[in-house]
Scaffold this motif. Sequence first.
Motif, mmCIF file in Angstrom:
data_model
loop_
_atom_site.group_PDB
_atom_site.id
_atom_site.type_symbol
_atom_site.label_atom_id
_atom_site.label_comp_id
_atom_site.label_asym_id
_atom_site.label_seq_id
_atom_site.Cartn_x
_atom_site.Cartn_y
_atom_site.Cartn_z
ATOM 1 N N ARG A 1 -3.594 -14.288 -17.468
ATOM 2 C CA ARG A 1 -3.233 -13.026 -18.128
ATOM 3 C C ARG A 1 -2.990 -11.926 -17.105
ATOM 4 N NH1 ARG A 1 -7.172 -14.599 -22.581
ATOM 5 N NH2 ARG A 1 -5.749 -15.328 -24.184
ATOM 6 N N TRP A 2 -2.336 -12.306 -15.998
ATOM 7 C CA TRP A 2 -2.022 -11.379 -14.924
ATOM 8 C C TRP A 2 -0.584 -10.909 -15.009
ATOM 9 C CZ3 TRP A 2 -4.002 -13.129 -9.458
ATOM 10 C CH2 TRP A 2 -5.407 -13.090 -9.443
ATOM 11 N N THR A 3 -0.390 -9.651 -14.679
ATOM 12 C CA THR A 3 0.945 -9.103 -14.490
ATOM 13 C C THR A 3 1.306 -9.250 -13.002
ATOM 14 O OG1 THR A 3 0.150 -6.894 -13.946
ATOM 15 C CG2 THR A 3 0.520 -7.375 -16.302
ATOM 16 N N LEU A 4 2.522 -8.882 -12.654
ATOM 17 C CA LEU A 4 2.898 -8.900 -11.249
ATOM 18 C C LEU A 4 2.071 -7.886 -10.454
ATOM 19 C CD1 LEU A 4 6.765 -9.339 -11.483
ATOM 20 C CD2 LEU A 4 5.000 -11.081 -11.129
ATOM 21 N N ALA A 5 1.737 -6.770 -11.071
ATOM 22 C CA ALA A 5 0.880 -5.773 -10.407
ATOM 23 C C ALA A 5 -0.507 -6.370 -10.137
ATOM 24 C CB ALA A 5 0.773 -4.511 -11.244
ATOM 25 N N ASP A 6 -1.040 -7.151 -11.062
ATOM 26 C CA ASP A 6 -2.327 -7.816 -10.843
ATOM 27 C C ASP A 6 -2.242 -8.776 -9.659
ATOM 28 O OD1 ASP A 6 -3.613 -6.613 -13.080
ATOM 29 O OD2 ASP A 6 -2.786 -8.157 -14.407
ATOM 30 N N LEU A 7 -1.139 -9.477 -9.566
ATOM 31 C CA LEU A 7 -0.931 -10.405 -8.464
ATOM 32 C C LEU A 7 -0.908 -9.668 -7.123
ATOM 33 C CD1 LEU A 7 -0.376 -13.334 -7.657
ATOM 34 C CD2 LEU A 7 2.035 -12.920 -8.141
ATOM 35 N N LEU A 8 -0.235 -8.522 -7.081
ATOM 36 C CA LEU A 8 -0.217 -7.725 -5.855
ATOM 37 C C LEU A 8 -1.597 -7.165 -5.536
ATOM 38 C CD1 LEU A 8 3.209 -5.861 -6.100
ATOM 39 C CD2 LEU A 8 2.613 -7.866 -4.715
ATOM 40 N N ASP A 9 -2.385 -6.811 -6.563
ATOM 41 C CA ASP A 9 -3.766 -6.362 -6.327
ATOM 42 C C ASP A 9 -4.570 -7.454 -5.635
ATOM 43 O OD1 ASP A 9 -3.364 -3.856 -7.479
ATOM 44 O OD2 ASP A 9 -4.128 -4.472 -9.447
ATOM 45 N N CYS A 10 -4.406 -8.687 -6.080
ATOM 46 C CA CYS A 10 -5.113 -9.807 -5.459
ATOM 47 C C CYS A 10 -4.624 -9.999 -4.028
ATOM 48 C CB CYS A 10 -4.903 -11.073 -6.276
ATOM 49 S SG CYS A 10 -5.796 -12.517 -5.634
ATOM 50 N N LEU A 11 -3.327 -9.927 -3.821
ATOM 51 C CA LEU A 11 -2.761 -10.054 -2.476
ATOM 52 C C LEU A 11 -3.356 -9.010 -1.526
ATOM 53 C CD1 LEU A 11 -0.668 -11.325 -0.524
ATOM 54 C CD2 LEU A 11 0.959 -9.638 -1.388
ATOM 55 N N MET A 12 -3.611 -7.818 -2.029
ATOM 56 C CA MET A 12 -4.172 -6.755 -1.196
ATOM 57 C C MET A 12 -5.599 -7.073 -0.731
ATOM 58 S SD MET A 12 -1.879 -4.613 -0.606
ATOM 59 C CE MET A 12 -2.855 -3.298 0.102
ATOM 60 N N CYS A 13 -6.280 -7.989 -1.401
ATOM 61 C CA CYS A 13 -7.655 -8.345 -1.036
ATOM 62 C C CYS A 13 -7.730 -9.549 -0.102
ATOM 63 C CB CYS A 13 -8.470 -8.612 -2.300
ATOM 64 S SG CYS A 13 -8.779 -7.106 -3.238
ATOM 65 N N ARG B 1 0.819 -1.220 0.000
ATOM 66 C CA ARG B 1 0.000 0.000 0.000
ATOM 67 C C ARG B 1 0.850 1.266 0.000
ATOM 68 N NH1 ARG B 1 -3.875 -1.836 2.413
ATOM 69 N NH2 ARG B 1 -2.910 -2.209 4.421
ATOM 70 N N THR B 2 1.948 1.253 0.740
ATOM 71 C CA THR B 2 2.792 2.447 0.870
ATOM 72 C C THR B 2 3.907 2.519 -0.172
ATOM 73 O OG1 THR B 2 4.251 1.374 2.479
ATOM 74 C CG2 THR B 2 2.348 2.603 3.350
ATOM 75 N N GLY B 3 3.962 1.550 -1.068
ATOM 76 C CA GLY B 3 4.976 1.571 -2.121
ATOM 77 C C GLY B 3 6.304 0.951 -1.729
ATOM 78 N N GLY B 4 6.359 0.356 -0.530
ATOM 79 C CA GLY B 4 7.592 -0.290 -0.090
ATOM 80 C C GLY B 4 7.841 -1.620 -0.769
ATOM 81 N N LEU B 5 6.826 -2.167 -1.403
ATOM 82 C CA LEU B 5 6.934 -3.406 -2.159
ATOM 83 C C LEU B 5 6.371 -3.150 -3.539
ATOM 84 C CD1 LEU B 5 7.645 -6.485 -1.985
ATOM 85 C CD2 LEU B 5 5.216 -6.838 -1.569
ATOM 86 N N GLN B 6 7.209 -3.299 -4.535
ATOM 87 C CA GLN B 6 6.852 -3.058 -5.926
ATOM 88 C C GLN B 6 6.858 -4.381 -6.691
ATOM 89 O OE1 GLN B 6 6.174 0.054 -7.309
ATOM 90 N NE2 GLN B 6 6.225 0.776 -5.198
ATOM 91 N N PRO B 7 6.274 -4.423 -7.892
ATOM 92 C CA PRO B 7 6.323 -5.658 -8.684
ATOM 93 C C PRO B 7 7.752 -6.185 -8.892
ATOM 94 C CG PRO B 7 4.688 -4.202 -9.606
ATOM 95 C CD PRO B 7 5.392 -3.429 -8.511
ATOM 96 N N ASP B 8 8.753 -5.309 -8.937
ATOM 97 C CA ASP B 8 10.136 -5.778 -9.087
ATOM 98 C C ASP B 8 10.617 -6.565 -7.875
ATOM 99 O OD1 ASP B 8 10.272 -4.595 -11.549
ATOM 100 O OD2 ASP B 8 11.438 -2.868 -10.884
ATOM 101 N N ASP B 9 9.912 -6.449 -6.757
ATOM 102 C CA ASP B 9 10.270 -7.160 -5.532
ATOM 103 C C ASP B 9 9.566 -8.506 -5.432
ATOM 104 O OD1 ASP B 9 11.813 -4.932 -4.603
ATOM 105 O OD2 ASP B 9 9.947 -3.973 -3.965
#
Length: 135
Positions: A58-70, A34-42
């Motif tokens: 058809r997910w990107t790493l950002a999509d994966l992090l969106d799911c993790l946030m839920c 949420r605070t940007g301390g973990l990015q898709p490159d991480d």
Amino acid sequence: MQLPQPQDSGRGRRAIGVHGLPLIDLDALQNCVRTGGLQPDDVWIATHKAQRDLENLRWTLADLLDCLMCVQAQDYKGSEWCRDQMGTWHPCDAYAVRYDDVRKCRLNHSDINYYLKFSVGQNGSLRVIFLSCHL
């Protein structure tokens, strides 16, 4: 806490019994996203199967992090040792979340679960290691 790694039995995974609690502080991990301390490159997709699953979704790493946030605490299914594509063991938490990947939000009523299995870097760096992500 240092967990003893499983003996190689050819099975590839082993349950970790730590009082039925997750190994990873989910709230702290989500706060880092949420605070940007973990990015898709991480994020490291550590198995060929997980990579294929993401491609099929058809997910990107950002999509994966969106799911993790839920993901929420009640989605926790257990912890187990899993091996990456190079044979290294990782202590992982497994979650199953009802998730709408179009609207990027939790679903209260759905028969579809997304299964996430992940660990964090053991060397002190903030890195999420996904060993499984599938329907």
